[in-house]
Design an enzyme around this catalytic site. Structure first.
Site, PDB file in Angstrom:
ATOM      1  N   ARG A 143      13.785 -35.768   0.288  1.00 24.79           N
ATOM      2  CA  ARG A 143      12.559 -36.592   0.290  1.00 24.79           C
ATOM      3  C   ARG A 143      12.744 -37.858   1.117  1.00 24.79           C
ATOM      4  O   ARG A 143      11.835 -38.322   1.809  1.00 24.79           O
ATOM      5  CB  ARG A 143      12.164 -36.926  -1.151  1.00 24.79           C
ATOM      6  CG  ARG A 143      11.733 -35.725  -1.969  1.00 24.79           C
ATOM      7  CD  ARG A 143      11.347 -36.100  -3.389  1.00 24.79           C
ATOM      8  NE  ARG A 143      10.114 -36.899  -3.396  1.00 24.79           N
ATOM      9  CZ  ARG A 143       9.655 -37.504  -4.508  1.00 24.79           C
ATOM     10  NH1 ARG A 143      10.323 -37.405  -5.649  1.00 24.79           N
ATOM     11  NH2 ARG A 143       8.540 -38.206  -4.468  1.00 24.79           N
ATOM     12  N   ASP A 150       7.455 -44.257  -1.781  1.00 28.84           N
ATOM     13  CA  ASP A 150       7.604 -44.398  -0.328  1.00 28.84           C
ATOM     14  C   ASP A 150       7.354 -45.850   0.087  1.00 28.84           C
ATOM     15  O   ASP A 150       6.874 -46.655  -0.708  1.00 28.84           O
ATOM     16  CB  ASP A 150       6.645 -43.426   0.400  1.00 28.84           C
ATOM     17  CG  ASP A 150       5.169 -43.744   0.178  1.00 28.84           C
ATOM     18  OD1 ASP A 150       4.418 -42.848  -0.254  1.00 28.84           O
ATOM     19  OD2 ASP A 150       4.761 -44.896   0.433  1.00 28.84           O
ATOM     20  N   HIS A 209       7.240 -47.108 -10.001  1.00 28.27           N
ATOM     21  CA  HIS A 209       8.150 -45.966 -10.173  1.00 28.27           C
ATOM     22  C   HIS A 209       9.375 -46.087  -9.280  1.00 28.27           C
ATOM     23  O   HIS A 209      10.076 -45.104  -9.040  1.00 28.27           O
ATOM     24  CB  HIS A 209       7.399 -44.652  -9.873  1.00 28.27           C
ATOM     25  CG  HIS A 209       6.394 -44.317 -10.934  1.00 28.27           C
ATOM     26  ND1 HIS A 209       5.438 -43.345 -10.764  1.00 28.27           N
ATOM     27  CD2 HIS A 209       6.169 -44.834 -12.161  1.00 28.27           C
ATOM     28  CE1 HIS A 209       4.689 -43.255 -11.853  1.00 28.27           C
ATOM     29  NE2 HIS A 209       5.097 -44.165 -12.709  1.00 28.27           N
ATOM     30  N   CYS A 239      23.181 -48.904  -8.696  1.00 29.15           N
ATOM     31  CA  CYS A 239      24.446 -48.484  -9.290  1.00 29.15           C
ATOM     32  C   CYS A 239      24.331 -48.575 -10.807  1.00 29.15           C
ATOM     33  O   CYS A 239      24.065 -49.655 -11.368  1.00 29.15           O
ATOM     34  CB  CYS A 239      25.573 -49.406  -8.800  1.00 29.15           C
ATOM     35  SG  CYS A 239      27.162 -49.016  -9.574  1.00 29.15           S
ATOM     36  N   CYS A 293      27.233 -51.125 -12.146  1.00 22.09           N
ATOM     37  CA  CYS A 293      27.153 -52.602 -12.063  1.00 22.09           C
ATOM     38  C   CYS A 293      25.718 -53.105 -11.972  1.00 22.09           C
ATOM     39  O   CYS A 293      25.458 -54.307 -12.014  1.00 22.09           O
ATOM     40  CB  CYS A 293      27.951 -53.094 -10.842  1.00 22.09           C
ATOM     41  SG  CYS A 293      27.205 -52.691  -9.248  1.00 22.09           S
TER      42      CYS A 293
HETATM   43  N1  APR Z   1      -6.889 -38.289  -0.098  1.00 18.71           N
HETATM   44  C1  APR Z   1      -7.162 -38.737  -1.350  1.00 18.71           C
HETATM   45  N2  APR Z   1      -6.682 -38.149  -2.470  1.00 18.71           N
HETATM   46  C2  APR Z   1      -5.900 -37.069  -2.306  1.00 18.71           C
HETATM   47  C3  APR Z   1      -5.576 -36.543  -1.038  1.00 18.71           C
HETATM   48  C4  APR Z   1      -6.104 -37.207   0.098  1.00 18.71           C
HETATM   49  N3  APR Z   1      -5.856 -36.778   1.346  1.00 18.71           N
HETATM   50  N4  APR Z   1      -4.792 -35.438  -1.218  1.00 18.71           N
HETATM   51  C5  APR Z   1      -4.626 -35.307  -2.549  1.00 18.71           C
HETATM   52  N5  APR Z   1      -5.300 -36.267  -3.197  1.00 18.71           N
HETATM   53  C6  APR Z   1      -5.396 -36.497  -4.644  1.00 18.71           C
HETATM   54  C7  APR Z   1      -5.393 -35.228  -5.462  1.00 18.71           C
HETATM   55  O1  APR Z   1      -6.722 -34.760  -5.640  1.00 18.71           O
HETATM   56  C8  APR Z   1      -4.781 -35.700  -6.785  1.00 18.71           C
HETATM   57  O2  APR Z   1      -5.786 -36.129  -7.671  1.00 18.71           O
HETATM   58  O3  APR Z   1      -4.231 -37.201  -5.018  1.00 18.71           O
HETATM   59  C9  APR Z   1      -3.911 -36.901  -6.381  1.00 18.71           C
HETATM   60  C10 APR Z   1      -2.424 -36.619  -6.459  1.00 18.71           C
HETATM   61  O4  APR Z   1      -2.117 -36.388  -7.810  1.00 18.71           O
HETATM   62  P1  APR Z   1      -0.586 -36.107  -8.209  1.00 18.71           P
HETATM   63  O5  APR Z   1      -0.047 -35.066  -7.293  1.00 18.71           O
HETATM   64  O6  APR Z   1      -0.567 -35.876  -9.681  1.00 18.71           O
HETATM   65  O7  APR Z   1       0.173 -37.461  -7.846  1.00 18.71           O
HETATM   66  P2  APR Z   1       0.160 -38.805  -8.685  1.00 18.71           P
HETATM   67  O8  APR Z   1      -1.132 -38.968  -9.425  1.00 18.71           O
HETATM   68  O9  APR Z   1       0.564 -39.888  -7.771  1.00 18.71           O
HETATM   69  O10 APR Z   1       1.349 -38.557  -9.748  1.00 18.71           O
HETATM   70  C11 APR Z   1       1.683 -39.618 -10.603  1.00 18.71           C
HETATM   71  O11 APR Z   1       3.558 -38.357 -11.445  1.00 18.71           O
HETATM   72  O12 APR Z   1       5.323 -36.944 -11.037  1.00 18.71           O
HETATM   73  C12 APR Z   1       4.974 -38.248 -11.264  1.00 18.71           C
HETATM   74  O13 APR Z   1       6.240 -40.060 -10.531  1.00 18.71           O
HETATM   75  C13 APR Z   1       5.350 -39.093 -10.089  1.00 18.71           C
HETATM   76  O14 APR Z   1       4.231 -41.077  -9.299  1.00 18.71           O
HETATM   77  C14 APR Z   1       4.036 -39.721  -9.650  1.00 18.71           C
HETATM   78  C15 APR Z   1       3.166 -39.583 -10.885  1.00 18.71           C
END
Ligand code: APR
Length: 234
Positions: A55, A93, A108, A116, A119
């Site tokens: 990643r 990111d 997150h 670490c 420490c």
């Molecule tokens: N523009 C806008 N929204 C988008 C796009 C796009 N191009 N592509 C996808 N999405 C939306 C999807 O519809 C979805 O609702 O982004 C969302 C992504 O959802 P997840 O994949 O669940 O990601 P996220 O909500 O950030 O997850 C939260 O879960 O696994 C943990 O730590 C991880 O920070 C993450 C947390």
């Protein structure tokens, strides 16, 4: 005007970083319980390192998209008008920073940092990590891990996040499925304090009904449009 913006993986999707729960999302290809928990790291550290090394390499190849740049413009524009943007991201990111956002709260953690466990040192990290990588601060090996929050661990900066949320005039959620707490609970917290709420997403999130306003479309189009409206109306 003070605005609290929460971003999720959807804001970086068009930068090629993918999301977690969409069709062919990260968690449909990798098991988070085997790669994103403290127990997984204790059980098979090099498998976890390989996942985050992959990643990290992808992130270094990625570029911010128009949504990241628009949020950087919003931060500067609100400041010029005596207001403030509190940008809280669930993403690990650095695309917000690379687009010019100066204050980003990574609840997150950050993929381009290592921590670490021996420490406690936290340091910028762009290379691969393995159990044999010695900590530059204490020299210990086997305890250097990605500075990211795994399932079962406490998110970071929660006091500052809730303080900022309660000072906001508007809460906006961008690119998140609203399926992981505590971030998924921010909209209810805002509503409970009479703060207007808006969702900008590709499709309705799990908590879409809790938002006063809902805008759907790709973040690289919907976010610049929304920012343009905010900056011409304040
Ligand atoms: N523009 C806008 N929204 C988008 C796009 C796009 N191009 N592509 C996808 N999405 C939306 C999807 O519809 C979805 O609702 O982004 C969302 C992504 O959802 P997840 O994949 O669940 O990601 P996220 O909500 O950030 O997850 C939260 O879960 O696994 C943990 O730590 C991880 O920070 C993450 C947390």
């Amino acid at each position: 005007m003070n605005i609290f913006v929460l971003t999720g993986a959807g804001v970086s999707a068009q930068s090629g970083l993918g999301t977690f729960r969409d069709k062919d999302g990260l968690w449909s290809r990798f098991d988070p319980m085997k790669l994103a928990t403290p127990e997984a790291f204790a059980r098979s550290p090099n498998e976890v390192h390989a996942f985050y090394n992959m990643r990290r390499r992808n992130l270094i190849e990625a570029e911010p998209n128009a949504a990241h740049h628009a949020l950087a413009r919003l931060e500067a524009g609100l400041e010029e008008r005596g207001g403030k943007l509190f940008l809280c991201t669930q993403n690990i990111d650095d695309l917000h920073e690379r687009a010019g956002s100066r204050e980003v709260t990574h609840m997150h953690g950050e993929l381009l940092k290592a921590r670490c466990a021996a420490c406690g040192a936290i340091m910028p990290w762009c290379e691969d990590l393995s159990v044999d990588t010695p900590c530059p601060s204490c020299g210990d090996t086997g305890n250097l891990r990605p500075h990211v929050v795994w399932f079962g661990e406490m998110p970071l900066f929660m006091d500052a996040i809730y303080d900022a949320l309660l000072e906001a005039d508007l809460f906006v959620s961008v690119g998140t499925s609203g399926s992981v707490y505590p971030a998924a609970g921010f909209v209810a917290e805002a509503r409970g304090h009479g703060i207007r709420t808006c969702e900008i997403n590709l499709e309705p999130s799990d908590n879409a009904r809790q938002f006063d306003e809902r805008r759907y479309g790709p973040a690289s189009e919907a976010v610049p449009t929304w920012v343009g409206e905010i900056l011409t109306s304040t």
